[in-house]
Scaffold this active site. Structure first.
Site, short mmCIF file in Angstrom:
data_model
loop_
_atom_site.label_atom_id
_atom_site.label_comp_id
_atom_site.label_asym_id
_atom_site.label_seq_id
_atom_site.Cartn_x
_atom_site.Cartn_y
_atom_site.Cartn_z
N SER A 8 0.84 -1.19 0.00
CA SER A 8 0.00 0.00 0.00
C SER A 8 0.88 1.25 0.00
CB SER A 8 -0.97 -0.05 1.19
OG SER A 8 -2.01 0.88 1.04
N GLU A 13 -1.94 -2.42 -8.20
CA GLU A 13 -3.13 -2.70 -7.40
C GLU A 13 -3.55 -1.41 -6.73
OE1 GLU A 13 -3.55 -2.89 -3.73
OE2 GLU A 13 -1.66 -1.82 -3.56
N HIS A 68 -4.98 -5.21 -1.65
CA HIS A 68 -5.90 -5.01 -0.54
C HIS A 68 -7.01 -6.05 -0.59
CE1 HIS A 68 -3.84 -1.14 -0.84
NE2 HIS A 68 -4.20 -0.90 0.40
#
Length: 306
Positions: A110, A208, A277
């Site tokens: 992330s 992502e 995620h």
């Protein structure tokens, strides 16, 4: 030249830091039992419980925890408690020579993508894109498969993306090989124009994201396209785009946006990987050689430890 960190052994010390947003302390506490199951000891950074708005402490304190963990000879791996926001704020202040001289396992995803990119490109250190302690592992419903992939830190084994855990779809057929790079799309886009701009030349690029409308994904992919980053890539691994759905009536669907940019460059690409995620979340090393058979929907990745 890639620098692979030393593999872990039972009894080794793991350092925990929060270089982005404040982690959920209950989840973080719960995750410690998992680390105990792995047979490792824990050392927390001094500022893991700090809060400074949406940051886990002031920049200087989060930076100090990062530096101290790399300097600490007892610590063999550094695992991030969570993501959120803020790692880009400390990237220009990091002592990269310190990291290069003290290579060790570094794990997160992330917002940690900015650190993965900066550390790898400044030092050559292989890092790990994987679920974090408070954000993922410490949740009561944490998936066992997400936990299982921490085993790659203890043994240098080739990784094959497991068949059947997600619905993979070939976007562009063909085969591609190269160093695996990438991570969170928002963070990759934010490197453009900085000294840490993502290098995609002949690389397999993982992307992502989470909670971004298709229009935002479009904007970020267009930025990478205009910067030549998509055209430079050898191929694409499209991870999970969790809750990336339209919030307005007039919108393109996410798949339409992805198709526009990925099919335009016509490099081997597969979407649907449970990387990002999502749960389970398959962890992978970044900075090592990987091979993608797009037609066969197979991904093979070299070990990230020595």
């Amino acid at each position: 030249m890639a620098i692979k960190p030393q593999r872990l052994e039972k009894g080794d010390v793991i350092g925990i830091i929060a270089p982005a947003s404040p982690p959920n302390q209950e989840n973080l506490k719960r995750s410690l039992s998992f680390l105990d199951e792995l047979g490792v000891k824990v050392k927390k950074g001094k500022h893991v419980t700090d809060q400074y708005g949406y940051l886990a402490g002031k920049d200087s304190d989060r930076l100090a925890d990062l530096h101290n963990m790399f300097l600490d000879e007892e610590v063999k791996a550094i695992i991030c408690a969570g993501g959120g926001y803020g790692t880009g704020r400390i990237a220009s202040q990091i002592d990269y020579s310190l990291i290069k001289e003290n290579p060790k396992i570094f794990w997160g995803y992330s917002d940690i993508t900015f650190l993965h990119t900066a550390i790898r490109q400044q030092t050559g250190l292989v890092t790990f894109h994987g679920p974090m302690l408070a954000s993922d592992i410490g949740k009561e419903d944490a998936d066992p498969l997400s936990k299982q992939y921490f085993s790659q830190l203890f043994e240098p084994l080739t990784l094959d993306y497991p068949e059947g855990i997600s619905n993979l779809e070939t976007m562009v057929s063909g085969s591609a090989a190269g160093i695996l790079t990438g991570g969170n799309l928002s963070l990759l886009a934010s490197t453009i124009g900085t000294p840490y701009e993502i290098d995609t030349k002949n690389k397999l690029v993982l992307i992502e994201d989470i909670n971004e409308e298709p229009r935002a994904v479009d904007r970020m992919l267009n930025q990478l396209h205009m910067a030549g980053k998509l055209e430079d890539a050898a191929g694409f691994i499209i991870g999970d785009f969790n809750n990336c759905v339209p919030e307005r009536e007039l919108s393109l669907e996410l798949d339409e946006v992805l198709d526009t940019y990925i099919k335009r460059v016509n490099k081997p690409a597969v979407k649907g990987f449970n990387i990002g995620h999502c749960s389970p979340h398959i962890s992978v090393p970044l900075g090592v050689r990987a091979e993608l058979d797009a037609a066969g929907k197979k991904l093979t990745i070299e070990s990230g430890v020595k």
